[in-house]
Motif scaffolding. Sequence first.
Motif, mmCIF file in Angstrom:
data_model
loop_
_atom_site.group_PDB
_atom_site.id
_atom_site.type_symbol
_atom_site.label_atom_id
_atom_site.label_comp_id
_atom_site.label_asym_id
_atom_site.label_seq_id
_atom_site.Cartn_x
_atom_site.Cartn_y
_atom_site.Cartn_z
ATOM 1 N N GLN A 1 23.272 23.592 -19.133
ATOM 2 C CA GLN A 1 24.359 22.911 -19.823
ATOM 3 C C GLN A 1 23.894 21.616 -20.487
ATOM 4 O OE1 GLN A 1 27.273 22.965 -16.471
ATOM 5 N NE2 GLN A 1 28.672 23.821 -17.991
ATOM 6 N N LEU B 1 24.080 32.227 -18.220
ATOM 7 C CA LEU B 1 24.240 32.266 -19.673
ATOM 8 C C LEU B 1 25.530 32.978 -20.065
ATOM 9 C CD1 LEU B 1 20.558 33.048 -20.749
ATOM 10 C CD2 LEU B 1 21.777 30.885 -21.045
ATOM 11 N N PHE C 1 18.944 34.863 -26.580
ATOM 12 C CA PHE C 1 18.279 34.339 -25.390
ATOM 13 C C PHE C 1 17.271 35.368 -24.883
ATOM 14 C CE2 PHE C 1 22.216 31.966 -25.555
ATOM 15 C CZ PHE C 1 21.816 30.682 -25.226
ATOM 16 N N ILE D 1 21.272 23.067 -23.599
ATOM 17 C CA ILE D 1 21.671 24.081 -24.582
ATOM 18 C C ILE D 1 23.133 23.861 -24.957
ATOM 19 C CG2 ILE D 1 21.917 26.546 -25.060
ATOM 20 C CD1 ILE D 1 19.768 27.060 -22.926
ATOM 21 N N ALA E 1 27.355 33.111 -23.525
ATOM 22 C CA ALA E 1 26.385 33.942 -24.234
ATOM 23 C C ALA E 1 26.837 35.399 -24.242
ATOM 24 C CB ALA E 1 25.012 33.825 -23.582
ATOM 25 N N PHE F 1 25.618 28.655 -27.504
ATOM 26 C CA PHE F 1 25.449 29.871 -26.720
ATOM 27 C C PHE F 1 25.733 31.130 -27.543
ATOM 28 C CE2 PHE F 1 25.864 26.576 -23.576
ATOM 29 C CZ PHE F 1 24.915 26.933 -22.634
#
Length: 236
Positions: A196, A222, A206, A199, A227, A202
């Motif tokens: 957190q 994620l 990845f 990044i 994500a 999202f």
Amino acid sequence: MLQYVLYIRTNFNTTMTYISKILDIQTITHDVKQYKVEKPKGYSFVPGQATEVAINKPEWKEEMRPFTFTSIPEEDHLEFVIKSYADHDGVTNQLDKLSVGDELILDDSWGAIQYKGKGVFIAGGAGINPFIGIFKDLEAKGELIGNTLFFANKTAEDVILESYFRKALGNDFVSILEKEQAGGHQQGRIDQDFIQAHIKDFSQEFYVCGPDSMVKAISEILEELGANPDAITFEK
């Protein structure tokens, strides 16, 4: 001269294996070496993929283990970066004892970790290996900028190819150490708080590789943070 052998898998699919000589061995860290080997004619792979490797000696030739290519397809040789485990007499320990001129048995290429677009790469220890070939390939194409690497290790001496990543990625390379504090490295683990803090987007791609428990935990984090599961690439 390269030798070719027809190999029958236990699931009854046939494939080719190849016997290739080791051309060069370089020490990378205290327990990691880089092996350059002959590239069979017509051999192909995609950066990030792996193959099964065995040592061409009677007592070891049936002991196939997966290792990732760290070279790029255009090179005239194959390359592997392999961590050895001296605490048990396994394949990696035997590889550590090999010399230039010894032979390896290689299978065809395979693997799910392939580049799908710019994003965040998260690696733990030897899990960096699929990303080495991907980054080299992107660098050769002038497409490396815009990708970020978070690389987790226990200590500074465990960081594989640190100088390469710092030169190639600059500030987009972040090293994090679990067991010690050292200049140029963050201290801790890649957990939810770390992710957190580092990044913000999202919606990008990845790539995650490392111990199974790490891959599972980070993939779940994620997803929880937004994500798309289909945008999280890891070896299944």
